[in-house]
Structure formats: structure tokens, C-alpha cells
Design an enzyme around this catalytic site. Sequence first.
Site, PDB file in Angstrom:
ATOM      1  N   SER A 130       0.804  -1.221   0.000  1.00 13.93           N
ATOM      2  CA  SER A 130       0.000   0.000   0.000  1.00 13.93           C
ATOM      3  C   SER A 130       0.837   1.272   0.000  1.00 13.93           C
ATOM      4  O   SER A 130       0.476   2.251  -0.650  1.00 13.93           O
ATOM      5  CB  SER A 130      -0.948   0.012   1.207  1.00 13.93           C
ATOM      6  OG  SER A 130      -1.800  -1.100   1.185  1.00 13.93           O
ATOM      7  N   HIS A 176       0.473   4.498   4.389  1.00 20.27           N
ATOM      8  CA  HIS A 176      -0.149   5.153   3.237  1.00 20.27           C
ATOM      9  C   HIS A 176       0.353   6.587   3.090  1.00 20.27           C
ATOM     10  O   HIS A 176       0.726   7.019   1.993  1.00 20.27           O
ATOM     11  CB  HIS A 176      -1.671   5.157   3.397  1.00 20.27           C
ATOM     12  CG  HIS A 176      -2.282   3.793   3.320  1.00 20.27           C
ATOM     13  ND1 HIS A 176      -3.636   3.587   3.443  1.00 20.27           N
ATOM     14  CD2 HIS A 176      -1.729   2.568   3.124  1.00 20.27           C
ATOM     15  CE1 HIS A 176      -3.898   2.291   3.317  1.00 20.27           C
ATOM     16  NE2 HIS A 176      -2.751   1.657   3.134  1.00 20.27           N
TER      17      HIS A 176
END
Length: 242
Positions: A130, A176
Site C-alpha cells: 500500500s 499510506h
Amino acid sequence: MTVLGTPVRRDWQPVLTYSLIAVNVIAFAFSAKASGSIENNMASLEVARLALSEPATLNGWWWTAVTSGFLHFGPIHLLVNMFTLYVFGRNIEQALGRARFAVLYGVSLLGGSAAVLWFGLENTITVGASGAIFGLIAAQLVLYLRMKIDPTSLLVIIGVNVVASFTLSGISWLGHLGGFVAGALVTAGIVYAPELLPRDKRTRQQVEAVGWACAGVIAAVLVAAIAVRFGTFPGTRVYQLR
């Protein structure tokens, strides 16, 4: 056709994007075999040695800052990330070229790992692509702004992911965020920094050199941050992973 001044053949294929997907799938197969389970694929010492965690950091396992970006918690986690990589990776690889795409992906991965190491390591095990993928999403946004393309649809996607990062359990919003910031900085260095050059010196070689220099500085800062964290992380005892 050209993208950012780079010729693109009609038979061009996103080889690196497909290769990264393959590596992630192979890593998942390894974790499932080592753990003897597809759903509980992280439950083995061999796999734990590759994940980013407090015990791994205390043991000085620096490679986890990279290997963690190729592991996933179960098949759903893998499928979601690989689909997103497929969607964004093809466009970014074509726009930036394979070499710059590879650097962007790697630096974004390190950005996510650095953020987790410094601000969210305690009592967590962090894995997944991610961070690197959010770097690609950030790159897409920077390219949209550079080419004056309406970013509304992309901003909606980013907004949905931000909400999910903070509301769904088990998601590393720090990973993230770190990947997004790193990806945005690298791409901005590639497409905006060369504009600081005098117009009469904006040769292709000079433009590329500035972009590579910016990416190199960002990568060096992240590597240094990760190295310092592993070298100074609190505690002197060695953890045993069970």
C-alpha cells in the site's frame, strides 16, 4: 506518441508493473506455504522475519523495511493491492518510463516504511504494498496537475482511501501517508524541478539529470532515516519471535 517527452511505441507493455505484481504473488505463495495456511499466511517465523515490526526493529532486521512491502495479510489484502497496482502502475510506468517508475515505486515503499518505523511501530506488524501504491496515486495526481488535467475523479479516489485508512481496522494510515508524500515529492522533482533551469539549458540530459538528482536526494534521506531508526531504536534486548 510521446509522454513527458518520451516516445511510446504502440506495442509498449508495462513490464515492471506486471513484474511487481508477479513478485507480490510469489511472496504471498511463499508465506502461505511457510505458514501452511492461505488465510493465516503470516503465522510462521520465516515470514515474521520479513515483516516490519517492533521485534524485527529491535533485532536490527533492516531488510524488513523493504521485504514488508511485498507481503500481505491474506488473499483479499493481496487482491485489492494488486488490482490497484495494475490500474495505476500501467499509467505511471508509461508516463515516466520504466527506470523512473522503478525509482518512484522503491522510494514510495521506503517512505511508507520510514513513516511506520518512526511514528507507528509499537505493537504493530506492518506488511503490504500500500505504501508504494499510494506513492503511485500521488504521482498520478502530480502528473494530472502538471498536464492540467481535471483531478476531480482522482481526488475522490484519494478521499475514499483516506476515509478507509482511518475508519477500517488493520490499515496502516502512516504507511499510506509516508508512501504518498514520498511519491509526490519524487514526481514533483521529476516534472517540476527542471523548470528551475534557465530555458537555454533545458536540454533533455539536463532535465533528466535534475529529476534523477531530486529522486536521489529523497531516497538518501529516507534510507538515512530508516538506518538511524534501526540503529537507535529503544531497547537492548533481542526479541524472540514465536
